[in-house]
Design an enzyme around this catalytic site. Structure first.
Site, PDB file in Angstrom:
ATOM      1  NE  ARG A 234      -4.324  -1.432   0.102  1.00  0.00           N
ATOM      2  CZ  ARG A 234      -4.314  -2.416  -0.856  1.00  0.00           C
ATOM      3  NH1 ARG A 234      -3.492  -2.811  -1.505  1.00  0.00           N
ATOM      4  NH2 ARG A 234      -5.637  -3.171  -0.675  1.00  0.00           N
ATOM      5  CD  GLU A 263      -3.390   3.508  -4.821  1.00  0.00           C
ATOM      6  OE1 GLU A 263      -2.139   3.122  -4.744  1.00  0.00           O
ATOM      7  OE2 GLU A 263      -4.181   2.670  -5.041  1.00  0.00           O
ATOM      8  CG  HIS A 295      -3.582  -0.688  -6.647  1.00  0.00           C
ATOM      9  ND1 HIS A 295      -3.705  -0.048  -5.419  1.00  0.00           N
ATOM     10  CD2 HIS A 295      -3.493  -2.212  -6.465  1.00  0.00           C
ATOM     11  CE1 HIS A 295      -4.004  -0.872  -4.640  1.00  0.00           C
ATOM     12  NE2 HIS A 295      -3.998  -2.086  -5.087  1.00  0.00           N
TER      13      HIS A 295
HETATM   14  P1  NAI Z   1      -1.583 -11.556   4.387  1.00  0.00           P
HETATM   15  O1  NAI Z   1      -2.322 -11.167   5.581  1.00  0.00           O
HETATM   16  O2  NAI Z   1      -1.380 -12.820   4.294  1.00  0.00           O
HETATM   17  O3  NAI Z   1       0.123 -11.226   4.932  1.00  0.00           O
HETATM   18  C1  NAI Z   1       0.621 -10.015   5.614  1.00  0.00           C
HETATM   19  C2  NAI Z   1       1.739 -10.322   6.269  1.00  0.00           C
HETATM   20  O4  NAI Z   1       2.298  -9.185   6.984  1.00  0.00           O
HETATM   21  C3  NAI Z   1       1.147 -11.245   7.560  1.00  0.00           C
HETATM   22  O5  NAI Z   1       2.085 -12.272   7.747  1.00  0.00           O
HETATM   23  C4  NAI Z   1       1.446 -10.239   8.858  1.00  0.00           C
HETATM   24  O6  NAI Z   1       1.852 -10.972   9.947  1.00  0.00           O
HETATM   25  C5  NAI Z   1       2.707  -9.430   8.343  1.00  0.00           C
HETATM   26  N1  NAI Z   1       2.829  -8.165   8.891  1.00  0.00           N
HETATM   27  C6  NAI Z   1       1.924  -7.685   9.860  1.00  0.00           C
HETATM   28  N2  NAI Z   1       2.359  -6.185  10.152  1.00  0.00           N
HETATM   29  C7  NAI Z   1       3.750  -6.515   9.755  1.00  0.00           C
HETATM   30  C8  NAI Z   1       4.646  -5.505  10.129  1.00  0.00           C
HETATM   31  N3  NAI Z   1       4.597  -4.532  10.815  1.00  0.00           N
HETATM   32  N4  NAI Z   1       6.041  -5.842   9.450  1.00  0.00           N
HETATM   33  C9  NAI Z   1       6.280  -6.810   8.702  1.00  0.00           C
HETATM   34  N5  NAI Z   1       5.121  -7.627   8.587  1.00  0.00           N
HETATM   35  C10 NAI Z   1       3.902  -7.615   8.961  1.00  0.00           C
HETATM   36  O7  NAI Z   1      -1.669 -10.391   3.300  1.00  0.00           O
HETATM   37  P2  NAI Z   1      -1.299 -10.768   1.871  1.00  0.00           P
HETATM   38  O8  NAI Z   1      -2.591 -11.308   1.086  1.00  0.00           O
HETATM   39  O9  NAI Z   1       0.054 -11.316   1.749  1.00  0.00           O
HETATM   40  O10 NAI Z   1      -1.263  -9.273   1.169  1.00  0.00           O
HETATM   41  C11 NAI Z   1      -0.145  -8.075   1.867  1.00  0.00           C
HETATM   42  C12 NAI Z   1      -0.751  -6.933   1.214  1.00  0.00           C
HETATM   43  O11 NAI Z   1      -0.526  -6.876  -0.189  1.00  0.00           O
HETATM   44  C13 NAI Z   1      -2.189  -6.352   1.659  1.00  0.00           C
HETATM   45  O12 NAI Z   1      -2.504  -6.066   2.859  1.00  0.00           O
HETATM   46  C14 NAI Z   1      -2.588  -5.304   0.739  1.00  0.00           C
HETATM   47  O13 NAI Z   1      -2.132  -4.131   1.277  1.00  0.00           O
HETATM   48  C15 NAI Z   1      -1.616  -5.736  -0.478  1.00  0.00           C
HETATM   49  N6  NAI Z   1      -1.935  -6.139  -1.778  1.00  0.00           N
HETATM   50  C16 NAI Z   1      -1.574  -5.337  -3.109  1.00  0.00           C
HETATM   51  C17 NAI Z   1      -2.294  -5.700  -3.936  1.00  0.00           C
HETATM   52  C18 NAI Z   1      -1.946  -5.038  -5.468  1.00  0.00           C
HETATM   53  O14 NAI Z   1      -2.519  -5.084  -6.258  1.00  0.00           O
HETATM   54  N7  NAI Z   1      -0.846  -4.306  -5.444  1.00  0.00           N
HETATM   55  C19 NAI Z   1      -3.221  -6.679  -4.158  1.00  0.00           C
HETATM   56  C20 NAI Z   1      -3.514  -7.596  -2.879  1.00  0.00           C
HETATM   57  C21 NAI Z   1      -2.922  -7.414  -1.737  1.00  0.00           C
END
Ligand code: NAI
Length: 332
Positions: A234, A263, A295
């Site tokens: 993000r 954005e 995005h």
């Molecule tokens: P997820 O929930 O599977 O993984 C997120 C991970 O981040 C978790 O393992 C969590 O413990 C960790 N985390 C939380 N706080 C943290 C911190 N302070 N430092 C390091 N790690 C931390 O989520 P997923 O599916 O892997 O997605 C991650 C992010 O990707 C989403 O929250 C979203 O913002 C972004 N995203 C972007 C997309 C795009 O099109 N550019 C599409 C889908 C998601």
């Protein structure tokens, strides 16, 4: 159920119409984003379906509840755009699509890395103009380099595994380390050590109060001179002003962005005939070592199919009073 889709583009509608082939729901689409000024468009609907740059502020939650909306269905994974305290206070249920294709985002992340490293964006334009020279196009081998993965959830894990396949050393930072990744060779470490040792740092954690401007001037100073920073998480994970300064003084060697702090109002729109008022993104666009996509990391056929399917599944489950496995609740 009657559902008002905000920020709905033509390319999404086809997927949702197909997923609704049984005609269980009445889908109404508008390209208008959900804001306080536009919330009235939801009148007469029981659910709203929103995307990453729609906003459910406390005021929007109040407006929606007053119109009889009961459900907010996010057709994305992140939910930082929703004031969950407000939706709970107004009795609105929030559901999301927690996983659709982690591979889509992970693979786009790799595309940004390869393009920046091998300067594909520059080479493409050069060759089109009949310039076949190689000057300034030199890249580096990824094999043997150190990759820092911040957030090793679904996307971070898929990304880490791809980079292991390239022969990279992969470092991870996550409050909840993944033993499966450790067994495959990922070394978990502190955020500071990850920044100090990585040639490429890639952000895959959610945007929360704790991760807002996770990469700021102090953290950039810890990074290796000439390192690459990639953000497909993000926009506000990065302090854009600090990153621009680091690019100007050469400390940051490459920047790949699929998300941008401001954005909203820019991404997903054709502004090619307009004067862009955002001076930070226009400055970023001038750097030869910066690559920005708007995005689109999620944007694959497989991901869109899954997003449409899961969103309508969530809505049907809500309508039928079934357990909501994808509900989003305020924690703490
Ligand atoms: P997820 O929930 O599977 O993984 C997120 C991970 O981040 C978790 O393992 C969590 O413990 C960790 N985390 C939380 N706080 C943290 C911190 N302070 N430092 C390091 N790690 C931390 O989520 P997923 O599916 O892997 O997605 C991650 C992010 O990707 C989403 O929250 C979203 O913002 C972004 N995203 C972007 C997309 C795009 O099109 N550019 C599409 C889908 C998601």
């Amino acid at each position: 159920m009657k559902i008002a889709f905000f920020s709905a583009r033509a390319y999404e509608r086809a997927y949702f119409d197909r997923a609704n082939w049984e005609g269980l729901h009445h889908l109404w689409y508008t390209e208008v984003p959900l804001r306080e000024e536009t919330a009235a468009l939801a009148n007469g609907h029981e659910a709203v379906c929103i995307f990453v740059n729609d906003r459910v502020t406390a005021m929007v939650a109040k407006q929606l509840a007053a119109m009889g909306v009961r459900l907010i269905a996010l057709r994305c994974a992140g939910f930082n755009q929703v004031d969950l305290a407000a939706t709970e206070a107004w009795g609105l249920t929030v559901v999301r699509v927690p996983a659709y294709s982690p591979h889509a985002v992970a693979e786009h992340t790799v595309a940004l890395i390869l393009a920046l490293n091998r300067k594909i964006h520059r080479a493409y334009n050069r060759v089109r103009e009949g310039n076949f020279a190689l000057d300034n196009l030199m890249g580096f081998d990824l094999c043997g380099k150190t990759i820092g993965v911040v957030g090793t959830g679904k996307i971070g894990k898929a990304f880490a595994q791809i980079m292991m396949g390239f022969g990279c050393r992969v470092l991870g930072f996550d409050p909840y380390p993944n033993p499966e990744l450790e067994a495959k060779g990922m070394q978990y470490t502190t955020m500071d050590t990850l920044l100090e040792q990585s040639d490429i740092v890639s952000l895959h954690c959610p945007l929360t109060e704790a991760t807002y401007h996770l990469i700021n001037a102090d953290k950039i100073r810890l990074m290796r001179r000439g390192a690459m920073l990639i953000n497909t998480g993000r926009g506000a994970l990065i302090d854009t002003q600090a990153v621009i300064q680091a690019l100007k003084d050469g400390h940051l060697g490459y920047l790949g962005l699929d998300v941008y702090e401001q954005e909203e109002g820019l991404f997903f729109r054709d502004l090619s005939y307009e004067i862009i008022q955002d001076d930070l993104i226009t400055r970023l666009m001038t750097f030869p070592n910066v690559l920005i996509t708007s995005h689109q990391a999620f944007f694959t056929h497989e991901a869109m199919t899954e997003i449409a399917h899961t969103t309508l599944h969530n809505i049907t489950a809500f309508e039928r009073g079934l357990p909501l496995e994808n509900a989003v609740r305020k924690t703490g």
